[in-house]
Design a protein around this motif. Structure first.
Motif, mmCIF file in Angstrom:
data_model
loop_
_atom_site.group_PDB
_atom_site.id
_atom_site.type_symbol
_atom_site.label_atom_id
_atom_site.label_comp_id
_atom_site.label_asym_id
_atom_site.label_seq_id
_atom_site.Cartn_x
_atom_site.Cartn_y
_atom_site.Cartn_z
ATOM 1 N N PHE A 126 -11.217 -10.588 2.634
ATOM 2 C CA PHE A 126 -11.229 -9.129 3.583
ATOM 3 C C PHE A 126 -11.142 -7.886 2.278
ATOM 4 C CE2 PHE A 126 -9.740 -11.288 7.107
ATOM 5 C CZ PHE A 126 -10.806 -11.135 8.007
ATOM 6 N N GLN A 127 -10.289 -8.222 1.169
ATOM 7 C CA GLN A 127 -10.168 -7.316 0.105
ATOM 8 C C GLN A 127 -11.494 -7.232 -0.807
ATOM 9 O OE1 GLN A 127 -5.676 -7.111 -1.037
ATOM 10 N NE2 GLN A 127 -6.041 -8.857 0.096
ATOM 11 N N GLU A 184 -11.502 -4.093 2.213
ATOM 12 C CA GLU A 184 -10.156 -3.506 3.010
ATOM 13 C C GLU A 184 -8.929 -3.375 2.203
ATOM 14 O OE1 GLU A 184 -11.025 -2.492 5.740
ATOM 15 O OE2 GLU A 184 -12.465 -3.265 6.720
ATOM 16 N N SER A 185 -7.988 -2.669 2.522
ATOM 17 C CA SER A 185 -6.868 -2.393 1.879
ATOM 18 C C SER A 185 -6.087 -3.671 2.195
ATOM 19 C CB SER A 185 -6.301 -1.410 2.480
ATOM 20 O OG SER A 185 -5.668 -1.443 3.910
ATOM 21 N N ASP A 211 0.811 -1.207 -0.154
ATOM 22 C CA ASP A 211 -0.062 -0.020 -0.012
ATOM 23 C C ASP A 211 0.880 1.238 -0.088
ATOM 24 O OD1 ASP A 211 -2.520 -1.441 -0.114
ATOM 25 O OD2 ASP A 211 -2.504 -1.495 2.119
ATOM 26 N N VAL A 250 -4.719 -3.644 5.944
ATOM 27 C CA VAL A 250 -5.803 -4.048 6.842
ATOM 28 C C VAL A 250 -5.924 -5.646 6.904
ATOM 29 C CG1 VAL A 250 -8.032 -4.055 7.418
ATOM 30 C CG2 VAL A 250 -6.997 -2.038 7.087
ATOM 31 N N ALA A 251 -6.112 -5.947 5.636
ATOM 32 C CA ALA A 251 -6.043 -7.477 5.431
ATOM 33 C C ALA A 251 -5.022 -8.089 6.220
ATOM 34 C CB ALA A 251 -6.169 -7.926 4.017
ATOM 35 N N TYR A 286 -15.873 -8.877 12.849
ATOM 36 C CA TYR A 286 -14.693 -8.973 12.773
ATOM 37 C C TYR A 286 -14.123 -9.660 13.994
ATOM 38 C CZ TYR A 286 -13.672 -6.362 8.454
ATOM 39 O OH TYR A 286 -13.754 -5.929 7.283
ATOM 40 N N LEU A 334 -5.560 -8.127 9.827
ATOM 41 C CA LEU A 334 -6.543 -9.161 10.466
ATOM 42 C C LEU A 334 -6.035 -10.497 10.449
ATOM 43 C CD1 LEU A 334 -9.594 -7.479 8.524
ATOM 44 C CD2 LEU A 334 -9.011 -7.520 11.044
ATOM 45 N N ARG A 374 -15.130 -7.131 1.887
ATOM 46 C CA ARG A 374 -15.357 -6.205 2.564
ATOM 47 C C ARG A 374 -14.697 -4.853 2.240
ATOM 48 N NH1 ARG A 374 -17.153 -9.019 7.414
ATOM 49 N NH2 ARG A 374 -17.640 -7.118 7.849
#
Length: 483
Positions: free
Chosen positions: A296-297, A302-303, A167, A306-307, A362, A310, A300
Motif C-alpha cells: 500500500f505504501q 498510501e500513508s 504519521d 491508511v496502510a 481496495y 487497510l 499505491r
C-alpha cells in the motif's frame, strides 16, 4: 479429571477465564509491537536511509531472539515458577520497548529489539503454561480462543495505531506505548495469578541449548542472506549449518534425561499432526505480515495510517473466526475445523496473488484479506488446542514451549523468506531506489512493483496449501470422545 494419566491440579483463586483475559493483555503487548513494526518498515527505511534487507532485521532480529529463547521456557518455568517467570519477562519486554524507542540508528534498534525478543520468548510459553494448568481439558478450546483475542486486538489496533503515531507523532512512540500496557499487566497478574507451586527442579540442558538456539539463528540468518543479495554458497552454508545443529539436537534429545524439548510428545498423532500443520502454515501466514503494508505504501503511495487502516478487515476476520473456532473445537473437535480453515486461508492467498495489481480494487483486496484472516484465525488456535489437549500437568511446560517455538521460528523464517523474495524482485537499489523516485516515476513503476509483490505472495500460497497435508491427519473427534 486426569491428563495423560496424571491428576491435574485443581485450580485455585480466580477462574481460568479471568486468567485468560489477563494473559490477553500480555499477548496484545507482544503482538501489538510486532504489527506496529510491520507498518513502520517503510518509514524506518526512509528515516535511516536503509535497504529493506537491513530494515527487516528490526523484525527478524526480534524473531531470532524470540526463537532462541523459547526453548529455555520449560526449564525456566520449572526453575523459577510460571508466575514469577511471566512477571519478569513482561518487565524485561517493557524495558526493551523503551530502549527501542530511544534508538539512534538501525544497529542500536536491532540490539534493543533483541532485548524485547529475549523477553517475549518467555511471555507466551509461561502464560500458556499457567492457562493449561488452570484449565479443564473440556474448556481448553474456549480458553485458547479467548487467549487468542490478543491476535485480534494486536493486528487490529496495531497497524492503525502505529500508522497514526508514525504519521502524526513519532515512530518512537510505537515502542513507548508498551510501557503503560506492561505496567497494567504486572499489576493484574501479580494480584490475580495463582501462586507458583513447588515442583521438581531440573538442570538446564546446556548442550541442547547450544545446539538448538544457534541452529535456529543460523537457519534464519541463512534465509535472510538471500535478501541481502548474497550469492554463492554462503546462504546455503548457513542454512545447512542450522539444519545440522537442529538435527544434532534431535538426536541428543532422544537420550538426554531432561532435554529442552521433550520429543516424546511427537509420539502422539494429535501433537505431531497439529504441530506439523503449524510449522508449514505459520511460515506462510505470518511471513506475509510485512508485505501488505509495503504494498500500500510503495505501490499505491498510501500513508502509514491508511496502510494500517487497510489491514483492519483481515484482522477483524481473524479474531472473529478465532473465537468461533475456539468454541467449536470443544464441541466437534479441532480435526474437523483445521483442514477447512486452511483451505479458506489458501483461497484468500490465491485471490491476493491474482488481484494484487497496481490498480486493484481496495474492496476486492479487503475481501481476499478477510478470507486469509478468517482462515488463519480458525487454524492456529484450534491447532494449538489439538496439540496441547490431553497433556499431563508435568508435560504442560514442554508442550507450550514446543508449540510457541514452532510458531515463532516459522514466522521468522517466513518473514525472512518473503523479504528476500521481494528484495530480489524490486528495481536495482531496492526499496531505497523506490524512495528516491518522484511521484510520477513511482506511478510509472507501479505495475512492475505490483508484479514483485504478486511474485512474492506465491510463496505463502504454496506453503498454506502444503499445510493441508498434516491438517488432514488431525483427529476428527470431539473432546468428550478424546478424553
Amino acid at each position: 479429571m486426569t491428563r495423560g494419566g496424571t491428576t491435574a491440579a485443581a485450580p485455585h483463586g480466580p477462574r481460568p477465564m479471568t486468567i485468560a483475559l489477563v494473559l490477553v493483555l500480555g499477548g496484545v503487548m507482544v503482538s501489538l509491537d510486532t504489527t506496529v513494526v510491520n507498518v513502520a518498515v517503510d518509514r524506518l527505511s526512509q528515516t535511516f536511509d536503509a535497504s529493506l534487507a537491513t530494515i527487516q532485521w528490526i523484525a527478524t532480529g526480534y524473531s531470532l531472539a524470540l526463537g532462541a529463547m523459547v526453548p529455555t521456557a520449560a526449564w525456566a518455568v520449572g526453575r523459577f515458577g510460571a508466575k514469577r517467570l511471566y512477571l519478569t519477562a513482561v518487565s524485561a519486554f517493557a524495558l526493551g520497548s523503551v530502549l527501542a524507542g530511544l534508538a539512534w540508528d538501525v544497529p542500536s534498534m536491532i540490539a534493543f529489539r533483541v532485548v524485547q525478543g529475549l523477553a517475549g520468548g518467555l511471555v507466551m510459553p509461561a502464560g500458556m503454561t499457567i492457562l493449561i494448568r488452570a484449565a479443564k481439558p473440556e474448556e481448553l478450546g474456549k480458553l485458547m480462543g479467548t487467549n487468542g483475542l490478543a491476535i485480534l486486538v494486536g493486528p487490529l489496533a496495531g497497524p492503525a495505531l502505529g500508522g497514526w503515531l508514525i504519521d502524526q507523532v513519532s515512530w518512537r512512540w510505537m515502542f513507548f506505548i508498551n510501557l503503560p500496557v506492561g505496567l497494567a499487566i504486572l499489576l493484574l497478574a501479580g494480584r490475580l495469578f495463582p501462586a507458583d507451586v513447588t515442583g521438581a527442579r531440573r538442570s538446564l540442558d546446556v548442550p541442547g541449548l547450544l545446539l538448538l538456539s544457534p541452529g535456529l539463528v543460523a537457519l534464519i540468518y541463512g534465509v535472510t542472506r538471500f535478501g541481502d543479495g548474497a550469492s554463492g554458497a554462503a546462504p546455503f552454508a548457513w542454512i545447512a549449518l542450522g539444519l545440522g545443529l537442529a538435527a544434532a539436537f534431535a538426536v541428543r534429545a532422544r537420550f538426554a534425561a531432561h532435554p529442552l524439548i521433550d520429543l516424546r510428545l511427537f509420539r502422539t498423532r494429535a501433537f505431531s499432526a497439529a504441530t506439523g500443520t503449524m510449522t508449514v502454515f505459520c511460515a506462510g501466514y505470518f511471513g506475509t505480515m510485512i508485505l501488505a503494508p509495503l504494498y500500500f505504501q510503495l505501490v499505491r503511495g498510501e500513508s502509514a495510517t491508511v496502510a494500517g487502516l487497510l489491514a483492519m478487515p483481515g484482522a477483524l476476520a481473524s479474531g472473529t473466526a478465532m473465537q468461533v473456532a475456539g468454541r467449536l473445537a470443544d464441541r466437534i473437535g479441532p480435526g474437523r475445523i483445521v483442514p477447512v480453515a486452511v483451505a479458506v486461508a489458501a483461497s484468500g492467498f490465491a485471490l491476493l496473488t491474482a488481484l494484487l495489481t497496481a490498480d486493484a480494487s481496495y474492496w476486492a483486496l479487503a475481501g481476499a484479506t478477510m478470507l486469509v484472516g478468517a482462515g488463519g484465525g480458525a487454524t492456529i488456535m484450534p491447532a494449538m488446542t489439538a496439540a496441547t489437549r490431553g497433556v499431563s500437568h508435568d508435560q504442560a511446560p514442554a508442550a507450550s514451549t514446543t508449540v510457541n517455538l514452532v510458531t515463532t521460528t516459522m514466522a521468522a523464517v517466513g518473514t525472512a523468506s518473503a523479504s528476500a523474495l521481494l528484495s530480489a524482485r524490486l528495481p536495482d537499489g531496492g526499496i531505497k531506489a523506490v524512495h528516491r523516485m518522484s511521484e510520477a516515476a513511482r506511478e510509472a513503476a507501479a505495475p512492475a512493483l505490483a508484479d514483485a509483490f504478486r511474485f512474492t505472495y506465491a510463496l505463502p500460497l504454496t506453503l498454506v496449501v502444503a499445510a493441508l497435508v498434516p491438517a488432514l491427519l488431525i483427529h476428527r473427534r470431539s473432546t468428550e470422545k478424546e478424553s
